[in-house]
Design a protein around this motif. Structure first.
Motif, PDB file in Angstrom:
ATOM      1  N   LEU A 144      44.912  40.403  56.591  1.00 57.04           N
ATOM      2  CA  LEU A 144      46.079  39.528  56.643  1.00 57.04           C
ATOM      3  C   LEU A 144      45.805  38.278  55.819  1.00 57.04           C
ATOM      4  O   LEU A 144      44.646  37.878  55.649  1.00 57.04           O
ATOM      5  N   PRO A 145      46.855  37.609  55.359  1.00 62.40           N
ATOM      6  CA  PRO A 145      46.646  36.387  54.578  1.00 62.40           C
ATOM      7  C   PRO A 145      45.922  35.283  55.357  1.00 62.40           C
ATOM      8  O   PRO A 145      45.333  34.399  54.759  1.00 62.40           O
ATOM      9  N   CYS A 146      45.950  35.343  56.674  1.00 58.25           N
ATOM     10  CA  CYS A 146      45.300  34.301  57.477  1.00 58.25           C
ATOM     11  C   CYS A 146      43.811  34.563  57.691  1.00 58.25           C
ATOM     12  O   CYS A 146      43.138  33.780  58.353  1.00 58.25           O
ATOM     13  N   SER A 147      43.274  35.641  57.125  1.00 56.14           N
ATOM     14  CA  SER A 147      41.841  35.941  57.247  1.00 56.14           C
ATOM     15  C   SER A 147      41.091  35.275  56.095  1.00 56.14           C
ATOM     16  O   SER A 147      41.449  35.472  54.940  1.00 56.14           O
ATOM     17  N   TYR A 148      40.050  34.530  56.417  1.00 54.16           N
ATOM     18  CA  TYR A 148      39.336  33.787  55.379  1.00 54.16           C
ATOM     19  C   TYR A 148      37.877  34.164  55.216  1.00 54.16           C
ATOM     20  O   TYR A 148      37.283  33.878  54.198  1.00 54.16           O
ATOM     21  N   GLY A 149      37.247  34.778  56.204  1.00 53.62           N
ATOM     22  CA  GLY A 149      35.802  34.975  56.174  1.00 53.62           C
ATOM     23  C   GLY A 149      35.324  35.924  55.101  1.00 53.62           C
ATOM     24  O   GLY A 149      35.719  37.091  55.073  1.00 53.62           O
ATOM     25  N   PHE A 150      34.481  35.448  54.203  1.00 49.42           N
ATOM     26  CA  PHE A 150      33.794  36.248  53.193  1.00 49.42           C
ATOM     27  C   PHE A 150      34.740  37.111  52.367  1.00 49.42           C
ATOM     28  O   PHE A 150      34.516  38.292  52.162  1.00 49.42           O
ATOM     29  N   PRO A 152      37.234  37.300  48.685  1.00 52.90           N
ATOM     30  CA  PRO A 152      37.339  36.697  47.356  1.00 52.90           C
ATOM     31  C   PRO A 152      38.452  35.661  47.289  1.00 52.90           C
ATOM     32  O   PRO A 152      39.525  35.842  47.873  1.00 52.90           O
ATOM     33  N   LYS A 153      38.158  34.579  46.625  1.00 51.78           N
ATOM     34  CA  LYS A 153      39.111  33.484  46.400  1.00 51.78           C
ATOM     35  C   LYS A 153      39.616  32.859  47.699  1.00 51.78           C
ATOM     36  O   LYS A 153      40.727  32.333  47.761  1.00 51.78           O
ATOM     37  N   ARG A 154      38.807  32.931  48.760  1.00 48.79           N
ATOM     38  CA  ARG A 154      39.154  32.298  50.040  1.00 48.79           C
ATOM     39  C   ARG A 154      37.905  31.606  50.557  1.00 48.79           C
ATOM     40  O   ARG A 154      36.886  32.237  50.776  1.00 48.79           O
ATOM     41  N   ARG A 155      38.021  30.296  50.744  1.00 46.93           N
ATOM     42  CA  ARG A 155      36.875  29.517  51.185  1.00 46.93           C
ATOM     43  C   ARG A 155      37.160  28.911  52.550  1.00 46.93           C
ATOM     44  O   ARG A 155      38.306  28.862  52.996  1.00 46.93           O
ATOM     45  N   ALA A 156      36.117  28.409  53.174  1.00 44.85           N
ATOM     46  CA  ALA A 156      36.281  27.725  54.455  1.00 44.85           C
ATOM     47  C   ALA A 156      37.219  26.530  54.285  1.00 44.85           C
ATOM     48  O   ALA A 156      38.025  26.225  55.171  1.00 44.85           O
ATOM     49  N   HIS A 157      37.154  25.871  53.137  1.00 50.09           N
ATOM     50  CA  HIS A 157      38.034  24.723  52.880  1.00 50.09           C
ATOM     51  C   HIS A 157      39.509  25.127  52.884  1.00 50.09           C
ATOM     52  O   HIS A 157      40.377  24.353  53.269  1.00 50.09           O
ATOM     53  N   ASP A 158      39.797  26.350  52.434  1.00 46.34           N
ATOM     54  CA  ASP A 158      41.180  26.839  52.461  1.00 46.34           C
ATOM     55  C   ASP A 158      41.660  27.009  53.899  1.00 46.34           C
ATOM     56  O   ASP A 158      42.813  26.693  54.222  1.00 46.34           O
ATOM     57  N   ALA A 159      40.790  27.509  54.766  1.00 42.57           N
ATOM     58  CA  ALA A 159      41.147  27.672  56.179  1.00 42.57           C
ATOM     59  C   ALA A 159      41.388  26.313  56.825  1.00 42.57           C
ATOM     60  O   ALA A 159      42.341  26.142  57.594  1.00 42.57           O
ATOM     61  N   VAL A 160      40.551  25.334  56.508  1.00 47.22           N
ATOM     62  CA  VAL A 160      40.724  23.981  57.049  1.00 47.22           C
ATOM     63  C   VAL A 160      42.042  23.392  56.570  1.00 47.22           C
ATOM     64  O   VAL A 160      42.799  22.795  57.346  1.00 47.22           O
ATOM     65  N   ALA A 161      42.350  23.564  55.289  1.00 38.59           N
ATOM     66  CA  ALA A 161      43.605  23.036  54.741  1.00 38.59           C
ATOM     67  C   ALA A 161      44.803  23.680  55.421  1.00 38.59           C
ATOM     68  O   ALA A 161      45.793  23.000  55.742  1.00 38.59           O
ATOM     69  N   GLU A 162      44.736  24.984  55.678  1.00 38.21           N
ATOM     70  CA  GLU A 162      45.840  25.655  56.368  1.00 38.21           C
ATOM     71  C   GLU A 162      45.973  25.134  57.794  1.00 38.21           C
ATOM     72  O   GLU A 162      47.082  24.924  58.288  1.00 38.21           O
ATOM     73  N   GLY A 163      44.837  24.925  58.447  1.00 40.76           N
ATOM     74  CA  GLY A 163      44.861  24.360  59.798  1.00 40.76           C
ATOM     75  C   GLY A 163      45.506  22.989  59.823  1.00 40.76           C
ATOM     76  O   GLY A 163      46.352  22.695  60.678  1.00 40.76           O
ATOM     77  N   ARG A 164      45.147  22.150  58.865  1.00 35.46           N
ATOM     78  CA  ARG A 164      45.758  20.804  58.770  1.00 35.46           C
ATOM     79  C   ARG A 164      47.260  20.901  58.537  1.00 35.46           C
ATOM     80  O   ARG A 164      48.052  20.167  59.119  1.00 35.46           O
ATOM     81  N   PHE A 165      47.640  21.804  57.639  1.00 32.65           N
ATOM     82  CA  PHE A 165      49.062  21.969  57.339  1.00 32.65           C
ATOM     83  C   PHE A 165      49.848  22.344  58.596  1.00 32.65           C
ATOM     84  O   PHE A 165      50.866  21.736  58.910  1.00 32.65           O
ATOM     85  N   PHE A 166      49.371  23.354  59.327  1.00 37.03           N
ATOM     86  CA  PHE A 166      50.109  23.811  60.505  1.00 37.03           C
ATOM     87  C   PHE A 166      50.097  22.797  61.635  1.00 37.03           C
ATOM     88  O   PHE A 166      51.078  22.681  62.366  1.00 37.03           O
ATOM     89  N   THR A 167      49.021  22.055  61.790  1.00 38.53           N
ATOM     90  CA  THR A 167      49.015  21.048  62.864  1.00 38.53           C
ATOM     91  C   THR A 167      49.957  19.904  62.552  1.00 38.53           C
ATOM     92  O   THR A 167      50.462  19.258  63.456  1.00 38.53           O
ATOM     93  N   SER A 168      50.216  19.673  61.268  1.00 37.65           N
ATOM     94  CA  SER A 168      51.147  18.595  60.922  1.00 37.65           C
ATOM     95  C   SER A 168      52.597  19.073  60.937  1.00 37.65           C
ATOM     96  O   SER A 168      53.511  18.256  60.912  1.00 37.65           O
ATOM     97  N   LYS A 169      52.824  20.374  60.994  1.00 33.63           N
ATOM     98  CA  LYS A 169      54.193  20.907  60.941  1.00 33.63           C
ATOM     99  C   LYS A 169      54.663  21.478  62.284  1.00 33.63           C
ATOM    100  O   LYS A 169      55.676  21.063  62.800  1.00 33.63           O
ATOM    101  N   SER A 170      53.918  22.445  62.821  1.00 28.78           N
ATOM    102  CA  SER A 170      54.486  23.132  63.973  1.00 28.78           C
ATOM    103  C   SER A 170      53.492  23.419  65.094  1.00 28.78           C
ATOM    104  O   SER A 170      53.871  23.456  66.244  1.00 28.78           O
TER     105      SER A 170
END
Length: 191
Positions: A144-150, A152-170
Motif C-alpha cells: 500500500l502507499p502508506c507502507s514505508y519500511g525498506f 525504494p524511494k521511501r524513507r523514514a523522513h517520508d513517513a514522518v512528513a505524512e504523519g505531520r500532514f495528517f495530524t495537522s489535517k484530520s
C-alpha cells in the motif's frame, strides 16, 4: 573491459532491467494471483548481474571483504569484472553456485551492548542484489502507499512528513512503537 566500456554496458543493462522490471510489476499488478515460474533465469541474466554488480561495487560496503577475502576492487584488478560475472552466471545456471558463510564481526551499540554483524562475500552480495532486482517489482505491487519500511524511494523522513500532514489535517493520534531488542527477543521458530 575498460571503464568507458563498463559504463556503457551498465547503461544498456540498466535499461533492459528496467524494461523487464516494468513488465513484472505490470503483470503482478494486473493479476495478484499470478505465479511467476521462470524467475531463476532472470537472476542469472547478464544484464541483471551487471546491474547488481554495479550497485554492489558502488556501495560503501564494497571495500569490506567477506570470508573469502575478496573486495570489489580486488575483483576489478584481478580477474576482471567480465570474467567474474561470466563465471558467476555459469555457476548460477548450472546450479553449482555455493553461497558462503558470512564473516561475523561484533560491533558496539549505544548503551554498551554488542551486536553481531554479518558480512557476506562480494559474490553473494551480487547474487542477492540480482535476486532483489527480480523480486522487488513483483512484491512492490502488493504494498500500500502508506507502507514505508525498506522500500525504494521511501524513507523514514517520508513517513514522518505524512504523519505531520495528517495530524495537522484530520488525524488526532499517531501511535509509534519500538520493541527493544526485537530480533533478539522474538521467537525465531514462530517468525
Amino acid at each position: 573491459m575498460n571503464t568507458d566500456e563498463l559504463e556503457s554496458a551498465v547503461y544498456v543493462a540498466e535499461r533492459r532491467v528496467m524494461e523487464i522490471q516494468t513488465k513484472l510489476h505490470r503483470w503482478a499488478r494486473g493479476d495478484p494471483r499470478r505465479r511467476f515460474d521462470d524467475l531463476f533465469n532472470l537472476v542469472a541474466d547478464p544484464a541483471f548481474l551487471l546491474v547488481a554488480w554495479d550497485r554492489v561495487r558502488s556501495n560503501k560496503g564494497a571495500k569490506t571483504a567477506g570470508v573469502d577475502g575478496r573486495t570489489a576492487v580486488s575483483i576489478g584488478l584481478g580477474m576482471g569484472v567480465e570474467e567474474f560475472l561470466d563465471g558467476l552466471r555459469a555457476s548460477i545456471k548450472d546450479r553449482s553456485f555455493p553461497p558462503l558463510p558470512v564473516r561475523e564481526r561484533i560491533i558496539l551499540k549505544a548503551g554498551g551492548k554488542l551486536r553481531r554483524l554479518g558480512i557476506a562475500t562480494i559474490t553473494d552480495r551480487v547474487v542477492q542484489a540480482s535476486l532483489k532486482l527480480v523480486l522487488e517489482p513483483i512484491f512492490e505491487a502488493d504494498f500500500l502507499p502508506c507502507s514505508y519500511g525498506f522500500r525504494p524511494k521511501r524513507r523514514a523522513h517520508d513517513a514522518v512528513a505524512e504523519g505531520r500532514f495528517f495530524t495537522s489535517k484530520s488525524y488526532e493520534w499517531i501511535v509509534e512503537g519500538d520493541i527493544e531488542a526485537c530480533f533478539d527477543e522474538i521467537s525465531h521458530p514462530a517468525l
